[in-house]
Write a protein that holds these residues in place. Structure first.
Motif, PDB file in Angstrom:
ATOM      1  N   MET A   1       0.579  -1.332  -0.378  1.00 59.69           N
ATOM      2  CA  MET A   1       0.071   0.160   0.003  1.00 59.69           C
ATOM      3  C   MET A   1       0.880   1.691   0.222  1.00 59.69           C
ATOM      4  N   VAL A   2       0.690   2.297  -0.744  1.00 59.39           N
ATOM      5  CA  VAL A   2       1.643   3.577  -0.868  1.00 59.39           C
ATOM      6  C   VAL A   2      -0.010   4.582  -0.815  1.00 59.39           C
ATOM      7  N   GLU A   3       0.474   5.840   0.267  1.00 57.15           N
ATOM      8  CA  GLU A   3       0.339   6.462   0.860  1.00 57.15           C
ATOM      9  C   GLU A   3       1.371   7.871   0.186  1.00 57.15           C
ATOM     10  N   GLN A   4       0.968   8.473  -0.350  1.00 53.98           N
ATOM     11  CA  GLN A   4       2.295   9.675  -1.022  1.00 53.98           C
ATOM     12  C   GLN A   4       1.350  11.000  -1.361  1.00 53.98           C
ATOM     13  N   PRO A   5       1.596  12.003  -0.333  1.00 58.26           N
ATOM     14  CA  PRO A   5       0.761  12.932  -0.299  1.00 58.26           C
ATOM     15  C   PRO A   5       1.927  13.621  -1.795  1.00 58.26           C
ATOM     16  N   ALA A   6       1.145  14.731  -2.189  1.00 56.19           N
ATOM     17  CA  ALA A   6       1.867  15.715  -3.293  1.00 56.19           C
ATOM     18  C   ALA A   6       2.902  16.216  -2.822  1.00 56.19           C
ATOM     19  N   GLN A   7       3.491  16.314  -3.560  1.00 56.98           N
ATOM     20  CA  GLN A   7       5.354  16.372  -2.623  1.00 56.98           C
ATOM     21  C   GLN A   7       6.269  17.307  -3.620  1.00 56.98           C
ATOM     22  N   ALA A   8       7.604  17.559  -3.376  1.00 59.41           N
ATOM     23  CA  ALA A   8       8.895  17.175  -3.638  1.00 59.41           C
ATOM     24  C   ALA A   8       9.297  16.274  -4.034  1.00 59.41           C
ATOM     25  N   LEU A   9       9.531  15.904  -5.670  1.00 64.77           N
ATOM     26  CA  LEU A   9       9.667  14.632  -6.644  1.00 64.77           C
ATOM     27  C   LEU A   9      10.694  13.596  -5.456  1.00 64.77           C
ATOM     28  N   ALA A  10      11.748  14.365  -5.439  1.00 68.47           N
ATOM     29  CA  ALA A  10      13.262  13.866  -4.841  1.00 68.47           C
ATOM     30  C   ALA A  10      12.690  13.069  -3.686  1.00 68.47           C
ATOM     31  N   ASP A  11      11.556  13.579  -3.144  1.00 65.42           N
ATOM     32  CA  ASP A  11      11.264  13.302  -1.701  1.00 65.42           C
ATOM     33  C   ASP A  11      10.202  12.589  -2.029  1.00 65.42           C
ATOM     34  N   ALA A  12       9.355  12.505  -2.777  1.00 61.54           N
ATOM     35  CA  ALA A  12       8.706  11.665  -3.239  1.00 61.54           C
ATOM     36  C   ALA A  12       8.729  10.286  -3.450  1.00 61.54           C
ATOM     37  N   LEU A  13       9.956  10.562  -4.650  1.00 64.91           N
ATOM     38  CA  LEU A  13      10.344   9.256  -4.694  1.00 64.91           C
ATOM     39  C   LEU A  13      11.888   8.637  -3.498  1.00 64.91           C
ATOM     40  N   ARG A  14      11.726   9.020  -2.760  1.00 71.84           N
ATOM     41  CA  ARG A  14      12.921   7.984  -1.627  1.00 71.84           C
ATOM     42  C   ARG A  14      11.847   7.564  -0.258  1.00 71.84           C
ATOM     43  N   SER A  15      10.235   8.044  -0.708  1.00 69.31           N
ATOM     44  CA  SER A  15       9.711   7.496   0.508  1.00 69.31           C
ATOM     45  C   SER A  15       8.856   6.419   0.016  1.00 69.31           C
ATOM     46  N   ILE A  16       8.522   6.627  -1.717  1.00 69.35           N
ATOM     47  CA  ILE A  16       7.814   5.613  -2.808  1.00 69.35           C
ATOM     48  C   ILE A  16       8.992   4.213  -2.648  1.00 69.35           C
ATOM     49  N   ALA A  17      10.353   4.477  -2.301  1.00 68.52           N
ATOM     50  CA  ALA A  17      11.629   3.722  -2.449  1.00 68.52           C
ATOM     51  C   ALA A  17      10.773   2.835  -1.017  1.00 68.52           C
ATOM     52  N   ARG A  18      11.109   3.758  -0.249  1.00 65.10           N
ATOM     53  CA  ARG A  18      11.339   2.859   1.059  1.00 65.10           C
ATOM     54  C   ARG A  18       9.694   2.352   1.741  1.00 65.10           C
ATOM     55  N   GLN A  19       8.258   2.396   1.501  1.00 62.96           N
ATOM     56  CA  GLN A  19       7.259   1.928   1.152  1.00 62.96           C
ATOM     57  C   GLN A  19       7.171   0.597   0.386  1.00 62.96           C
TER      58      GLN A  19
END
Length: 71
Positions: A1-19
């Motif tokens: 399950m991925v839960e990712q708000p709109a945010q800076a792309l670099a931060d989003a990519l890192r977060s998706i990788a972690r999740q």
């Protein structure tokens, strides 16, 4: 399950990788100043990243080893 708000792309990519546990590779200079769209749902890493990249002009490519390269 991925839960990712709109945010800076670099931060989003890192977060998706972690999740998702995926290896996500990108050049910080290429994603600098870009914003990722919000992403939510039962998605693979590639699906989540593709949705986050929507409208950014960038694409994601899944490599043979499973790593995802954003370019």
């Amino acid at each position: 399950m991925v839960e990712q708000p709109a945010q800076a792309l670099a931060d989003a990519l890192r977060s998706i990788a972690r999740q998702t546990g995926a290896s996500v590779l990108f050049d910080p200079g290429v994603v600098d100043g870009k914003t990722a769209r919000a992403v939510s749902g039962r998605l693979s890493a590639a699906e989540a990243i593709t949705r986050a990249l929507d409208g950014s002009g960038l694409t994601a490519e899944v490599m043979p080893d499973g790593a995802i390269v954003v370019k």
